[in-house]
Design a protein around this motif. Structure first.
Motif, PDB file in Angstrom:
ATOM      1  N   HIS A   7       0.854  -1.197   0.000  1.00 38.25           N
ATOM      2  CA  HIS A   7       0.000   0.000   0.000  1.00 38.25           C
ATOM      3  C   HIS A   7       0.885   1.241   0.000  1.00 38.25           C
ATOM      4  CE1 HIS A   7      -3.706  -2.224   1.453  1.00 38.25           C
ATOM      5  NE2 HIS A   7      -2.772  -3.015   1.975  1.00 38.25           N
ATOM      6  N   GLU A   8       0.555   2.216  -0.835  1.00 37.62           N
ATOM      7  CA  GLU A   8       1.291   3.480  -0.818  1.00 37.62           C
ATOM      8  C   GLU A   8       0.343   4.636  -1.091  1.00 37.62           C
ATOM      9  OE1 GLU A   8       4.940   5.897  -3.067  1.00 37.62           O
ATOM     10  OE2 GLU A   8       4.526   3.801  -3.586  1.00 37.62           O
ATOM     11  N   TRP A   9       0.489   5.681  -0.281  1.00 35.03           N
ATOM     12  CA  TRP A   9      -0.238   6.932  -0.482  1.00 35.03           C
ATOM     13  C   TRP A   9       0.774   8.062  -0.694  1.00 35.03           C
ATOM     14  CZ3 TRP A   9      -1.261   3.297   3.184  1.00 35.03           C
ATOM     15  CH2 TRP A   9      -2.568   2.777   3.281  1.00 35.03           C
ATOM     16  N   GLN A  10       0.372   9.079  -1.461  1.00 33.57           N
ATOM     17  CA  GLN A  10       1.213  10.262  -1.616  1.00 33.57           C
ATOM     18  C   GLN A  10       0.351  11.517  -1.550  1.00 33.57           C
ATOM     19  OE1 GLN A  10       4.102  10.647  -4.744  1.00 33.57           O
ATOM     20  NE2 GLN A  10       4.771   8.517  -4.596  1.00 33.57           N
ATOM     21  N   ARG A  37       4.211  11.092   2.149  1.00 34.40           N
ATOM     22  CA  ARG A  37       4.126   9.701   1.684  1.00 34.40           C
ATOM     23  C   ARG A  37       3.928   8.749   2.851  1.00 34.40           C
ATOM     24  NH1 ARG A  37       8.460   5.901   0.256  1.00 34.40           N
ATOM     25  NH2 ARG A  37       7.798   4.526  -1.455  1.00 34.40           N
ATOM     26  N   PRO A  51      -8.531   1.940   2.678  1.00 35.49           N
ATOM     27  CA  PRO A  51      -7.539   2.795   2.008  1.00 35.49           C
ATOM     28  C   PRO A  51      -8.155   4.042   1.381  1.00 35.49           C
ATOM     29  CG  PRO A  51      -7.191   0.485   1.442  1.00 35.49           C
ATOM     30  CD  PRO A  51      -8.498   0.551   2.167  1.00 35.49           C
ATOM     31  N   LYS A  52      -9.382   3.932   0.911  1.00 40.24           N
ATOM     32  CA  LYS A  52     -10.028   5.086   0.290  1.00 40.24           C
ATOM     33  C   LYS A  52     -10.288   6.182   1.314  1.00 40.24           C
ATOM     34  CE  LYS A  52     -13.085   4.445  -2.933  1.00 40.24           C
ATOM     35  NZ  LYS A  52     -14.327   4.143  -3.695  1.00 40.24           N
ATOM     36  N   LEU A  55      -7.028   7.908   1.987  1.00 37.95           N
ATOM     37  CA  LEU A  55      -6.781   8.817   0.862  1.00 37.95           C
ATOM     38  C   LEU A  55      -7.627  10.076   0.993  1.00 37.95           C
ATOM     39  CD1 LEU A  55      -5.665   9.335  -2.081  1.00 37.95           C
ATOM     40  CD2 LEU A  55      -7.728   8.161  -2.889  1.00 37.95           C
ATOM     41  N   PHE A  59      -4.420  12.257   1.772  1.00 38.10           N
ATOM     42  CA  PHE A  59      -3.528  12.180   0.615  1.00 38.10           C
ATOM     43  C   PHE A  59      -4.250  12.516  -0.680  1.00 38.10           C
ATOM     44  CE2 PHE A  59      -1.754   9.360   3.869  1.00 38.10           C
ATOM     45  CZ  PHE A  59      -0.423   9.779   3.901  1.00 38.10           C
ATOM     46  N   TYR A  62      -3.166   7.004  -4.333  1.00 28.12           N
ATOM     47  CA  TYR A  62      -3.000   5.726  -3.641  1.00 28.12           C
ATOM     48  C   TYR A  62      -2.725   4.640  -4.670  1.00 28.12           C
ATOM     49  CZ  TYR A  62      -4.503   1.320  -1.399  1.00 28.12           C
ATOM     50  OH  TYR A  62      -4.581   0.026  -0.932  1.00 28.12           O
ATOM     51  N   TYR A  64      -2.000   0.247  -4.810  1.00 31.13           N
ATOM     52  CA  TYR A  64      -1.968  -1.035  -4.087  1.00 31.13           C
ATOM     53  C   TYR A  64      -1.689  -2.148  -5.078  1.00 31.13           C
ATOM     54  CZ  TYR A  64      -3.879  -5.302  -1.938  1.00 31.13           C
ATOM     55  OH  TYR A  64      -4.056  -6.583  -1.471  1.00 31.13           O
ATOM     56  N   ARG A  76      -7.307  11.446  -5.782  1.00 32.11           N
ATOM     57  CA  ARG A  76      -8.264  12.374  -5.168  1.00 32.11           C
ATOM     58  C   ARG A  76      -8.096  13.746  -5.813  1.00 32.11           C
ATOM     59  NH1 ARG A  76      -7.746  14.799   0.905  1.00 32.11           N
ATOM     60  NH2 ARG A  76      -6.095  15.933  -0.192  1.00 32.11           N
TER      61      ARG A  76
END
Length: 370
Positions: A7-10, A37, A51-52, A55, A59, A62, A64, A76
């Protein structure tokens, strides 16, 4: 192979505050968090939050992936920056969705092969795709079209052959690195992309826009509103202002091409694949002919090289492998010149001369030479 989830968010439009970083850090004991991040990986168990929602709260993007085949990419946007009417032709239930939540717009690309998918050996991160968000804000919908192509081919039992394609965006023939990453990692058929691109017009080079005159057409109240948002650091103010001013410039909409069916796209992709295989075969044949013609001029020298290696070289595997590799080339030459009987006769002479070397003879027997 063990299971693996990434999983990664920015954050793009702003940095997280220390308080927000602390809150995100508390979501998992596995998570690594910076001001822009967050990354969490699992070899077992799962991320226990939506995860949403993460986000939506913190963030702007996202990504995955799980090595059993599921892939998900979300962006977003501040509400109103993307036109839902322009996005809707590309949407497909479960795979490509677009919704407004808490004054934000969420584009969600979620691909989960129904049969459990395939194991993914490659690795990617959100940096491979992050520029696609700014492309979408600029009205570049190539990602959406490619996502549609992936969705309708991920489970062909769902989509009919008569399914019509959505509008074909410009510049599918000229893909940036982020789109190429999407094609590679999300598993699109490159020939299907080429088939789709045949109906894609070239994008005209963007001219430098002079915003001064359009700004004069805004009311004083509207100007003040944008100035306040900019002064307060609203990250959506700049894109919103550019979108508002773009309405004052003449827009040239490309003439829509005739929409093709999924069946037509798949048929054309197969034609392109066959043509490419023929091209590769012809190119390989051309190279082989050139190689054999060059080798024919050195044939006697190569035979001497083989014999010298075996007479003077050490009795070790690497020497036997080198000599056998040269003989393989000479065998190919004999087939090219239709002189196989000459090759076999000279090989028998070598076999008799070096009969006391079973490891060498074994290599030749395994190739059917003896």
């Amino acid at each position: 192979m063990s299971e693996y989830q990434y999983h990664e968010w920015q954050a793009v439009d702003r940095l997280l505050t220390p308080e927000e970083q602390s809150a995100v850090n508390g979501l998992s004991s596995h998570i690594d968090v910076t001001a822009n991040r967050a990354v969490v990986t699992y070899h077992w168990s799962d991320f226990r939050h939506d995860p949403k929602q993460v986000l939506l709260k913190y963030f702007d993007a996202y990504f995955y992936w799980a090595n059993w085949g599921r892939l998900r990419l979300m962006f977003r946007f501040p509400q109103g920056l993307l036109e839902e009417n322009d996005i809707s032709p590309y949407l497909l239930d479960e795979y490509i969705t677009f919704e407004t939540m808490k004054e934000q717009q969420i584009l969600d690309l979620d691909f989960y092969p129904p049969d459990g998918g395939w194991w993914i050996e490659d690795e990617a991160g959100l940096s491979h795709f992050i520029h696609l968000r700014s492309d979408l804000l600029a009205g570049d919908y190539r990602l959406l079209y490619l996502a549609w192509l992936r969705a309708v081919t991920i489970d062909r039992s769902i989509f009919r052959a008569e399914t019509l394609e959505p509008p074909v965006p410009a510049d599918l023939k000229q893909l940036n690195s982020s789109l190429r990453n999407f094609i590679r990692f999300f598993g699109l058929d490159i020939f299907l992309v080429q088939a789709a691109a045949e109906a894609s017009p070239d994008r005209k080079e963007a001219e430098s826009l002079d915003y001064r005159k359009p700004i004069e057409r805004l009311s004083r109240a509207e100007c003040n509103e944008f100035l306040v948002r900019l002064a307060e650091g609203d990250p959506s103010a700049g894109p919103a202002l550019r979108k508002r001013l773009a309405g004052f410039f003449p827009t040239e909409r490309p003439h829509p091409s005739e929409r093709r069916t999924l069946q037509q796209l798949l048929k054309r992709a197969k034609e392109l694949e066959i043509a490419e295989k023929k091209r590769q075969a012809a190119e390989a044949r051309r190279k082989h002919i050139a190689e054999m013609q060059s080798l024919a001029e050195r044939e006697a020298e190569v035979w001497q090289q083989v014999e010298s290696l075996l007479e003077n070289g050490r009795r070790i595997a690497s020497v036997y492998d080198e000599a056998t590799a040269l003989l393989e080339k000479l065998q190919q030459l004999s087939e090219f010149q239709n002189t196989q009987s000459v090759f076999r006769a000279r090989l028998r002479q070598l076999a008799q001369k070096f009969a006391s070397r079973p490891a060498l003879i074994g290599r030749w027997e395994s190739r059917g030479w003896m």
